[in-house]
Design an enzyme around this catalytic site. Structure first.
Site, PDB file in Angstrom:
ATOM      1  CB  CYS A   1       2.542  -8.699  18.469  1.00 50.34           C
ATOM      2  SG  CYS A   1       1.526  -8.000  17.139  1.00 50.34           S
TER       3      CYS A   1
ATOM      4  CB  CYS B   1      -0.067  -5.396  19.617  1.00 47.92           C
ATOM      5  SG  CYS B   1       0.969  -4.464  18.473  1.00 47.92           S
TER       6      CYS B   1
ATOM      7  CB  CYS C   1       5.008  -6.433  15.889  1.00 50.66           C
ATOM      8  SG  CYS C   1       3.856  -5.122  16.263  1.00 50.66           S
TER       9      CYS C   1
ATOM     10  CE  LYS D   1      -3.237  -3.407   0.673  1.00 53.45           C
ATOM     11  NZ  LYS D   1      -3.399  -3.893  -0.658  1.00 53.45           N
TER      12      LYS D   1
ATOM     13  CE  LYS E   1       2.505   0.830  10.223  1.00 54.88           C
ATOM     14  NZ  LYS E   1       2.689  -0.584  10.442  1.00 54.88           N
TER      15      LYS E   1
ATOM     16  CG  HIS F   1      -0.391  -0.099   2.534  1.00 53.46           C
ATOM     17  ND1 HIS F   1       0.362   0.928   3.064  1.00 53.46           N
ATOM     18  CD2 HIS F   1      -0.424  -1.066   3.493  1.00 53.46           C
ATOM     19  CE1 HIS F   1       0.751   0.603   4.288  1.00 53.46           C
ATOM     20  NE2 HIS F   1       0.290  -0.617   4.566  1.00 53.46           N
TER      21      HIS F   1
ATOM     22  CG  HIS G   1      -0.552  -5.294  14.544  1.00 52.38           C
ATOM     23  ND1 HIS G   1       0.767  -5.132  14.895  1.00 52.38           N
ATOM     24  CD2 HIS G   1      -0.591  -5.292  13.195  1.00 52.38           C
ATOM     25  CE1 HIS G   1       1.505  -5.058  13.807  1.00 52.38           C
ATOM     26  NE2 HIS G   1       0.708  -5.149  12.749  1.00 52.38           N
TER      27      HIS G   1
ATOM     28  CG  HIS H   1       4.229  -1.287   2.333  1.00 47.54           C
ATOM     29  ND1 HIS H   1       2.991  -1.793   2.046  1.00 47.54           N
ATOM     30  CD2 HIS H   1       4.528  -1.699   3.591  1.00 47.54           C
ATOM     31  CE1 HIS H   1       2.559  -2.506   3.077  1.00 47.54           C
ATOM     32  NE2 HIS H   1       3.470  -2.458   4.035  1.00 47.54           N
TER      33      HIS H   1
END
Ligand code: MSP
Length: 534
Positions: free
Chosen positions: A131, A156, A134, A315, A312, A22, A159, A25
């Site tokens: 996690c 986390c 991560c 995806k 953040k 996405h 996430h 990146h």
């Protein structure tokens, strides 16, 4: 390029291939590409590495969910999505590393053999939270209070999910042995972690004390086996981080080309990372290097996140926007320009279609695009397409020449700080100044009277020579459009390739010779198509 050219080695993180890329990146890679193009134009010997991180639980589970073997999964995603995205954003990387390549796997084993031989690897049980998002062993301090379905649980912070509880017999890396050495290194090299907020975070983590960490996983199959214990694979981060040296020839046959490359580029000049992976790069990674007798990187720079709704973009949260979607509409140059210009590097920022459209129209189409098309059209109309000589320069022109010198120097120092928005801002001010100069000088009025033709010649020369410098300064950001502009003002024939133009002499006035053929080409930044409604 001379033998003695300064080396500049830049890396991006290697991206997980659990899914397609996405714009978060593409953002890191774009920054790396702009920076390396700039350094190439400084005449440095650049090596720009990017690639993909293919091992670990996250990728293994994505493959399982897709119903295929992990290798099939990664091969497909890499060739269909990750390699093509480099073309989409017009990245000019020198190499692309995949962690499933044997050049990587062999050298990872060699590296850990060395660290073990140096006495920094031991066997012990690991019990604690992990996690998978991560791919990280978590500390209590890393977790936050959950919300919604996870209310009352520790989750986390990135996430938003509770970590899994691991209980494994692993091999450990003696991270704690490097605590004092790292603190000292960073105290002596405050530029080694940037920006300041990242430096402070790393220092406080180090001062809190380092504990030893698992370097292998016994319950994961998809990875690189340890040479001394084939029942375990290297923990994915301690496999992935090594890409920066395996791809550049660590452990290669002495005297080989690879070994030469490694001697030239290591320690890396700049390692770009998102702020979420700072600790891996500024704590674990240099400790690993020290344990193997290698030098830590010269700088780790942590940039911010692209946010969606204040979080953040990701995806897994279904908020990822594909780079193609934006590039298809705006073009790769505008994509590169927008993300480097609109978000201060090192800070978080949001992408908005409206903001991007507005900047495209005002800064690119009406700003630079219009200036270039007006100038080339007038040289066509009044001088039959031949660049006129600088016949009657006055105060206004001297002012422009001096301003250009300042702009080049300031943009160059902004780039040293990875302040892309600042560097672009300098060039933009210069463009605005030249646009104002055209409006003020009214060349179309000068053209009406024989006696003011020498002034007309000077005004048009000044604008085209300014465009010459702008093309050089903006080439790292917008290589396609600047190549078109370079050609339109006749610079290709007279001065050679745009990418070969040194930044150091970019501010030297009078490089474009009078008499070159100037052509009004197609619009550099065409009007945007109406967005399709669904
Ligand atoms: N595989 C690891 C990195 C290993 S490097 C030895 C990883 N991969 S990742 O695909 O999850 O993220 C790679 C990079 O993309 C990170 O620098 C991360 O910060 C960046 N980004 C992912 N989402 C992002 C945003 N929404 N915004 C900006 N950058 C983001 O971590």
């Amino acid at each position: 390029m001379t033998e003695l050219a300064k080396s500049f080695y830049l890396t991006t993180p290697i991206y997980y291939v659990n899914d397609a890329p996405h714009i978060g990146h593409a953002y890191t890679t774009t920054a790396g590409d702009v920076l390396t193009r700039w350094h190439r134009q400084r005449g440095e010997s650049v090596w720009f590495l990017t690639g993909v991180d293919e091992h670990g639980t996250k990728v293994q589970r994505a493959a399982e969910a897709g119903g295929v073997e992990p290798q099939v999964w990664v091969d497909r995603l890499v060739s269909e999505s990750w390699q093509p995205v480099l073309k989409t954003i017009d990245a000019r990387n020198d190499d692309f590393i995949r962690t499933t390549e044997s050049r990587h796997a062999d050298r990872v084993q060699k590296f850990w053999d060395t660290v073990k031989a140096n006495g920094y690897v031991f066997s012990a049980p690991y019990e604690g939270p992990y996690c998978v998002g991560c791919e990280e062993f978590k500390f209590a301090a890393d977790l936050v209070e959950g919300t919604g379905e996870f209310a009352g649980e520790q989750v986390c912070s990135i996430h938003g999910k509770p970590p899994e509880q691991l209980s494994e017999e692993n091999w450990f890396f003696q991270l704690s042995a490097f605590n004092d050495q790292l603190i000292k290194y960073y105290e002596e090299n405050p530029n080694a972690v940037r920006p300041q907020s990242a430096y402070n975070e790393v220092m406080s983590f180090l001062r809190g004390g380092l504990v030893d960490i698992s370097m292998s996983r016994s319950s994961v199959k998809w990875g690189i086996p340890l040479s001394w214990d084939k029942s375990q694979v290297v923990y994915v981060w301690f496999d992935a981080l090594l890409n920066y040296i395996t791809a550049t020839g660590y452990g290669a046959e002495p005297g080989s080309k690879d070994a030469e490359l490694f001697a030239r580029v290591w320690p890396a000049n700049v390692q770009l990372v998102g702020k979420d992976i700072l600790r891996f790069h500024a704590v674990y990674w240099p400790a690993m290097l020290l344990a193997a007798g290698l030098q830590p990187p010269q700088q780790v720079f942590a940039h911010g996140w692209l946010l969606v709704g204040g979080e953040k973009m990701s995806k897994s949260k279904l908020t990822g926007i594909s780079p193609e979607l934006i590039v298809d509409h705006f073009g790769s140059d505008a994509f590169r320009y927008y993300f480097m210009r609109a978000i201060a590097f090192g800070h978080d920022g949001s992408f908005s279609w409206e903001d991007m459209s507005a900047r495209y129209t005002s800064e690119l189409a009406n700003g630079l695009g219009n200036l270039a098309s007006r100038a080339t059209a007038m040289v066509g109309k009044y001088f039959e397409g031949k660049l006129p000589p600088d016949q009657a320069p006055g105060d206004k022109e001297i002012e422009i020449q001096q301003l250009l010198q300042t702009v080049v120097e300031q943009a160059d120092s902004c780039i040293d700080e990875l302040d892309f928005a600042g560097a672009i801002g300098q060039v933009r001010e210069f463009i605005e100044h030249i646009n104002g100069y055209v409006t003020e000088q009214e060349p179309w009025v000068l053209a009406k009277d024989e006696s003011t033709i020498p002034r007309l010649a000077t005004v048009l020369y000044t604008v085209c020579e300014s465009l010459r410098a702008i093309a050089v300064l903006y080439n790292p950001v917008m290589p396609k459009a600047m190549q078109e502009m370079w050609q339109a003002i006749g610079a290709q024939e007279a001065l050679g390739d745009l990418a070969d133009q040194p930044l150091a002499s970019c501010g030297t006035w009078g490089q474009l010779p009078a008499g070159v053929q100037v052509v009004k080409g197609a619009s550099l930044f065409p009007r945007l198509a109406e967005p399709e409604s669904d």
